[in-house]
Design a protein around this motif. Sequence first.
Motif, PDB file in Angstrom:
ATOM      1  N   ASN A  26      17.125   1.479   2.087  1.00 40.91           N
ATOM      2  CA  ASN A  26      18.254   0.784   1.345  1.00 40.91           C
ATOM      3  C   ASN A  26      17.928  -0.505   1.047  1.00 40.91           C
ATOM      4  N   ASP A  27      16.832  -1.115   0.940  1.00 47.47           N
ATOM      5  CA  ASP A  27      16.574  -2.387   0.785  1.00 47.47           C
ATOM      6  C   ASP A  27      15.191  -2.541   0.129  1.00 47.47           C
ATOM      7  N   THR A  28      15.061  -2.883  -1.143  1.00 46.03           N
ATOM      8  CA  THR A  28      13.750  -3.045  -1.546  1.00 46.03           C
ATOM      9  C   THR A  28      13.861  -4.299  -2.448  1.00 46.03           C
ATOM     10  N   LYS A  29      12.764  -4.983  -2.514  1.00 44.87           N
ATOM     11  CA  LYS A  29      12.436  -6.295  -3.266  1.00 44.87           C
ATOM     12  C   LYS A  29      11.106  -6.316  -3.674  1.00 44.87           C
ATOM     13  N   VAL A  30      10.724  -5.675  -5.073  1.00 45.11           N
ATOM     14  CA  VAL A  30       9.682  -5.836  -5.383  1.00 45.11           C
ATOM     15  C   VAL A  30       9.667  -5.916  -7.128  1.00 45.11           C
ATOM     16  N   GLY A  31       8.501  -6.442  -7.695  1.00 45.52           N
ATOM     17  CA  GLY A  31       8.752  -6.560  -8.945  1.00 45.52           C
ATOM     18  C   GLY A  31       7.452  -6.100  -9.742  1.00 45.52           C
ATOM     19  N   LYS A  32       7.262  -6.118 -10.910  1.00 49.96           N
ATOM     20  CA  LYS A  32       6.162  -5.443 -11.841  1.00 49.96           C
ATOM     21  C   LYS A  32       4.929  -6.171 -11.436  1.00 49.96           C
ATOM     22  N   ASN A  33       4.955  -7.458 -10.885  1.00 46.72           N
ATOM     23  CA  ASN A  33       3.586  -8.224 -10.718  1.00 46.72           C
ATOM     24  C   ASN A  33       3.233  -8.283  -9.066  1.00 46.72           C
ATOM     25  N   THR A  34       4.291  -7.355  -8.188  1.00 46.76           N
ATOM     26  CA  THR A  34       3.964  -7.452  -6.595  1.00 46.76           C
ATOM     27  C   THR A  34       2.825  -6.723  -6.269  1.00 46.76           C
ATOM     28  N   ARG A  35       1.884  -7.535  -5.428  1.00 45.79           N
ATOM     29  CA  ARG A  35       0.673  -6.949  -5.058  1.00 45.79           C
ATOM     30  C   ARG A  35       0.591  -6.702  -3.714  1.00 45.79           C
ATOM     31  N   ILE A  36       1.245  -7.355  -2.793  1.00 42.79           N
ATOM     32  CA  ILE A  36       1.472  -7.038  -1.476  1.00 42.79           C
ATOM     33  C   ILE A  36       2.889  -6.459  -1.200  1.00 42.79           C
ATOM     34  N   VAL A  37       2.735  -5.137  -0.602  1.00 44.28           N
ATOM     35  CA  VAL A  37       4.126  -4.729  -0.189  1.00 44.28           C
ATOM     36  C   VAL A  37       4.301  -4.402   1.156  1.00 44.28           C
ATOM     37  N   VAL A  38       5.154  -5.023   1.767  1.00 41.96           N
ATOM     38  CA  VAL A  38       5.395  -4.711   3.312  1.00 41.96           C
ATOM     39  C   VAL A  38       6.236  -3.468   3.321  1.00 41.96           C
ATOM     40  N   VAL A  39       5.957  -2.522   4.202  1.00 40.30           N
ATOM     41  CA  VAL A  39       6.938  -1.456   4.248  1.00 40.30           C
ATOM     42  C   VAL A  39       7.089  -0.972   5.611  1.00 40.30           C
ATOM     43  N   THR A  40       8.181  -0.308   5.641  1.00 43.83           N
ATOM     44  CA  THR A  40       8.515   0.374   7.216  1.00 43.83           C
ATOM     45  C   THR A  40       8.181   1.721   7.114  1.00 43.83           C
ATOM     46  N   GLU A  41       8.144   2.403   8.324  1.00 44.84           N
ATOM     47  CA  GLU A  41       7.143   3.564   8.559  1.00 44.84           C
ATOM     48  C   GLU A  41       7.690   4.856   7.712  1.00 44.84           C
ATOM     49  N   GLY A  42       8.886   5.113   7.616  1.00 47.17           N
ATOM     50  CA  GLY A  42       9.520   6.193   6.928  1.00 47.17           C
ATOM     51  C   GLY A  42       9.200   5.982   5.264  1.00 47.17           C
ATOM     52  N   VAL A  43       8.984   4.943   5.005  1.00 49.79           N
ATOM     53  CA  VAL A  43       8.629   4.596   3.564  1.00 49.79           C
ATOM     54  C   VAL A  43       7.109   4.897   3.034  1.00 49.79           C
ATOM     55  N   LEU A  44       6.169   4.584   4.082  1.00 49.00           N
ATOM     56  CA  LEU A  44       4.911   4.717   3.916  1.00 49.00           C
ATOM     57  C   LEU A  44       4.743   6.205   3.852  1.00 49.00           C
ATOM     58  N   THR A  45       5.384   7.104   4.526  1.00 48.55           N
ATOM     59  CA  THR A  45       5.286   8.401   4.570  1.00 48.55           C
ATOM     60  C   THR A  45       5.785   9.064   3.211  1.00 48.55           C
ATOM     61  N   ARG A  46       6.752   8.531   2.919  1.00 45.26           N
ATOM     62  CA  ARG A  46       7.558   9.174   1.480  1.00 45.26           C
ATOM     63  C   ARG A  46       6.391   8.592   0.465  1.00 45.26           C
ATOM     64  N   MET A  47       6.049   7.591   0.400  1.00 45.40           N
ATOM     65  CA  MET A  47       4.905   7.059  -0.546  1.00 45.40           C
ATOM     66  C   MET A  47       3.578   8.012  -0.728  1.00 45.40           C
TER      67      MET A  47
END
Length: 417
Positions: free
Chosen positions: A87-108
Motif C-alpha cells: 500500500n505504499d510505493t515510490k518508484v519512477g522510470k529511472n529508479t535503480r535502487i528499490v528498497v522492498v519489504t519482505e512480502g513484496v520481494l516474494t511477490r516480485m
Amino acid sequence: MKQLPIIQVLPDLKNILSSTRAAVLIAEPGAGKTTGTPPAFLDEPWMAGKSILMLEPRRLAARSAATYMASCLGESVGQTVGYRMRNDTKVGKNTRIVVVTEGVLTRMLQSDPSLGDVGLVIFDEFHERSLHADLGLALALEAQAVLRDDLRILIMSATLDSDRVSAMLGEAPVVDCPGRTYPVETIYVPTTGNLLIEKTAAAAVKRALVEQPGDVLVFLPGEREIRRTQSELEHGNLPDGIVLRPLYGQLPQAMQDSAVAPSINGERKVVLATSIAETSLTIEGVRTVIDTGLRRTQVFSPRTGMPSLTTVPVSKASADQRRGRAGRTAPGVCYRLWSQEEHNRLSDDNVPEIMETDLAQLVLELALWGVRDPAALSWLDAPPAAPYAQGTALLSQLGALDAGGAITPHGRSMAAL
C-alpha cells in the motif's frame, strides 16, 4: 557518507562481486552498510542497465533507508532510489535502487522468477531471519542457479553466523567491516516478578531522565505495553519539556517519523518502541536505552493448529543490538531490567521464524513456485517436517492444493490475495 566505515571495505566487496555471484557482509552497528552499500554498485560494469533490490525486514527501516540514500544523491525518493511496500510505493522510470519489504520481494519473484531487470539482490539485517527473508533467499538462489547465472546476491548483517551463511551460498567470500559506535555503559536493574512491566519501565524512565542526558529509547514487547507505559508516564508527573513518542509497526507514518526525528526546542524525547527500533535505524539524540528484555513473536501450536502471539525473552544478540542504539551518536548508557545472572542464561540468538511459526503460507508460496518438497531448495534452516505437513493438510482441506500437492486455481487466488 565519506566518514562511514563501510567505505573502507567497499573496494573489496566490489572486487568480489565482479567475479563471484554471492558474498556475505558482516558490518558492526554504525558502519553504514544499509545506506552506504547499494549506491556503491550502481556504476559497476555488471550492473549496466540493471537495478538493485534491497530487502529490509521493516517498513519504517525501508522507507528511512530509501529517503536517506536519495538525499545523499541530492534527489527525492522515487528518482534513482525508491521503495516498494504494501500500500505504499515510490518508484519512477529511472529508479535503480528499490528498497522492498519482505512480502513484496516474494511477490516480485513469483511474478518474474528470473528478476530480469535486477543485477543485485541485497538481504539486509538477515540475522532477523523472518520467514519471508528465508523464503526470498531460497527462491532467489534457485532463480540464480536455474535462470540467472549473472544475478548477484549479497547477505548483510551485524550479527550472523557468517560461516553457515557462506557455506549455504557455496562458500561465498565474507567481508568484515568495523562499526562506528561510542562506548555504552550497561547497568543491570533486576525487577521483582510481581510488578507490571509498564510500572518497571516507567520507573526506569524516570530514573534515566534524572541520571542521564539526552533522549531515551525504551524497548517494550508490543503495542499494548507501549500504551500502558505511556499512560503510566503521563500520570507520573514528568519534568517539563519531556515528550513521549510511541513507535511500532501499525502506527501511522507521520507518528513514526515524529518518533525518529530529532527533538526540537530543547525538548527531551522518550521513545517507547517495539523491536522495530532494534536495527537499521538511528534515532537522533538517543543517549539512553532502557530494555525490558522481552519481545513478541508468533509461535505455532501443533495441538491447536493455530499460531499465537507469545511474549518471550530476547536473545543475547538482540540485547546487544538494542544496547548499541545508545551509542550511535555519542557515549551512552543501557539499563537492562534484568540481572547479570539472567543475562547469562539467555539464548545466544533468536529462534528463526521458520522454526516456530505456522508454515501454511510457506507451503502455499512453494506450491505457487512449483515446489512440493522443500528439500528441493536451499535453506539455512529447513522447514520442520511436522508443521510443514500440517500446513499442507490445511491447504488441501481449503482446496488450495490438489491430491498430488500441486496448487489449484483457488490456491493461486489465495496466494494473490
